[in-house]
Design an enzyme around this catalytic site. Structure first.
Site, PDB file in Angstrom:
ATOM      1  N   ARG A 148      27.644 -12.855 -37.344  1.00  0.00           N
ATOM      2  CA  ARG A 148      27.682 -11.456 -37.769  1.00  0.00           C
ATOM      3  C   ARG A 148      27.787 -10.615 -36.498  1.00  0.00           C
ATOM      4  NH1 ARG A 148      23.184 -13.773 -40.677  1.00  0.00           N
ATOM      5  NH2 ARG A 148      23.564 -13.838 -42.931  1.00  0.00           N
ATOM      6  N   LYS A 172      19.521 -12.266 -39.949  1.00  0.00           N
ATOM      7  CA  LYS A 172      18.820 -11.293 -40.803  1.00  0.00           C
ATOM      8  C   LYS A 172      17.338 -11.632 -40.892  1.00  0.00           C
ATOM      9  CE  LYS A 172      22.631  -9.807 -43.743  1.00  0.00           C
ATOM     10  NZ  LYS A 172      23.124  -9.698 -45.119  1.00  0.00           N
ATOM     11  N   HIS A 244      33.609  -8.879 -39.204  1.00  0.00           N
ATOM     12  CA  HIS A 244      33.185  -9.813 -40.256  1.00  0.00           C
ATOM     13  C   HIS A 244      34.331 -10.702 -40.726  1.00  0.00           C
ATOM     14  CE1 HIS A 244      29.288 -10.341 -42.075  1.00  0.00           C
ATOM     15  NE2 HIS A 244      29.842 -10.658 -43.226  1.00  0.00           N
ATOM     16  N   ARG A 247      34.187 -14.016 -39.148  1.00  0.00           N
ATOM     17  CA  ARG A 247      33.140 -14.860 -39.755  1.00  0.00           C
ATOM     18  C   ARG A 247      33.666 -15.494 -41.043  1.00  0.00           C
ATOM     19  NH1 ARG A 247      27.427 -15.512 -40.323  1.00  0.00           N
ATOM     20  NH2 ARG A 247      26.587 -15.045 -42.383  1.00  0.00           N
ATOM     21  N   HIS A 270      23.074 -18.450 -44.240  1.00  0.00           N
ATOM     22  CA  HIS A 270      22.876 -17.953 -45.601  1.00  0.00           C
ATOM     23  C   HIS A 270      21.608 -18.562 -46.190  1.00  0.00           C
ATOM     24  CE1 HIS A 270      27.448 -17.076 -46.278  1.00  0.00           C
ATOM     25  NE2 HIS A 270      26.822 -16.065 -45.705  1.00  0.00           N
ATOM     26  N   TYR A 279      33.231 -18.822 -50.656  1.00  0.00           N
ATOM     27  CA  TYR A 279      34.360 -19.376 -49.904  1.00  0.00           C
ATOM     28  C   TYR A 279      35.105 -20.450 -50.702  1.00  0.00           C
ATOM     29  CZ  TYR A 279      32.367 -16.728 -46.147  1.00  0.00           C
ATOM     30  OH  TYR A 279      31.885 -15.686 -45.403  1.00  0.00           O
TER      31      TYR A 279
END
Length: 299
Positions: A148, A172, A244, A247, A270, A279
């Site tokens: 990110r 995150k 992004h 990514r 994730h 994806y």
């Protein structure tokens, strides 16, 4: 309780209790600020404690006239969290957003670049300028490690474990993960470190930050966006791209080349596999290949 106080307490809760990133907290704050602005512009004097369902419905109705369904759903979700927090802290008995439904939005598939397009973007970087080597290392890292933009900006020299072929990434909620790094990616980072970064006068507090601006300070998100947009313009790329996009391309290309979805999940950081599963929809040919290769009755 006034709005400013409630918003300040909510931010504190999101940071300490939920462990959310600065960007996520900022988005929640913006959602509540939209409601506050609506109340002020309509001279509605209601506090976070006594605002009722009819007022928030009026706000959502007006919001729907000005923003797309996805943005509308984002604000509704943010406000639901805000009022849930007030209920949790016993400031309110109910959540006025409870019966308000979010608009149906389709699952947005991520934009991706082909390998040729990525090569063209990186190839368009002017390496005669000092920032050229830095920008090449940045794009190689965004694509090569699937970071990110916030993770890239926070990357430190002390996070580079090149002998082990890994970098440590802070994602995150300050969650850390180790991501593999390729030889070519290490090569370009080392060129930047040893030939460009070493000559910078580094500002106090930025000594350990990997990617710096010309003034020796940490880069901003806006700078990375600007670099990428300019490169896209230089090569005549018509796609709307951002950091992004690299990514997304990282994950899509890994999947297309046969990588395991759970491995991709770990590399991207994730929390849920369902986030990574998006994806699978980008290139469905992969599913057919898996079936043909692994099913016992393939023949």
């Amino acid at each position: 309780m006034k709005w400013n106080q409630a918003l300040h307490d909510f931010q504190h809760y999101l940071n300490l209790e939920r462990g959310l990133s600065k960007n996520s907290i900022s988005n929640y704050v913006l959602d509540v600020e939209k409601l506050i602005l609506f109340l002020e512009s309509h001279q509605i004097v209601e506090t976070p404690i006594n605002i009722d369902k009819s007022t928030v419905q009026q706000f959502i109705y007006e919001l729907a006239k000005n923003v797309n369904p996805r943005s509308q759903a984002r604000v509704i979700s943010g406000l639901k969290s805000f009022f849930n927090y007030l209920v949790f802290e016993d400031y309110r008995q109910d959540n006025p957003m409870e019966l308000i439904e979010s608009p149906k939005v389709g699952r947005k598939l991520p934009d991706t670049l082909s390998e040729e397009e990525i090569n063209a973007l990186i190839g368009a970087i002017d390496l005669s300028k000092p920032e050229g080597e830095r920008n090449r290392a940045i794009l190689e890292t965004l694509y090569g490690c699937g970071l990110r933009v916030s993770e890239l900006l926070d990357l430190k020299l002390s996070d580079l474990y090149f002998e082990e072929d890994f970098i440590k990434v802070t994602g995150k909620g300050d969650k850390q993960r180790f991501v593999p790094i390729s030889e070519i990616n290490k090569k370009y980072i080392n060129i930047y470190r040893k030939e460009i970064r070493i000559h910078l006068t580094i500002k106090k507090g930025a000594e350990d930050i990997l990617f710096l601006n010309r003034r020796g300070n940490k880069l901003t998100r806006a700078m990375i966006f600007t670099v990428i947009k300019q490169l896209a313009q230089d090569i005549g790329l018509k796609k709307s791209i951002s950091p992004h996009t690299f990514r997304h391309s990282f994950a899509t290309h890994l999947l297309q080349n046969g990588a395991d979805l759970r491995a991709i999940q770990q590399m991207l950081g994730h929390e849920s596999i369902t986030t990574t599963e998006v994806y699978m929809h980008v290139d469905r040919t992969h599913l057919a290949e898996v079936m043909n290769r692994y099913h016992p009755r393939k023949g």
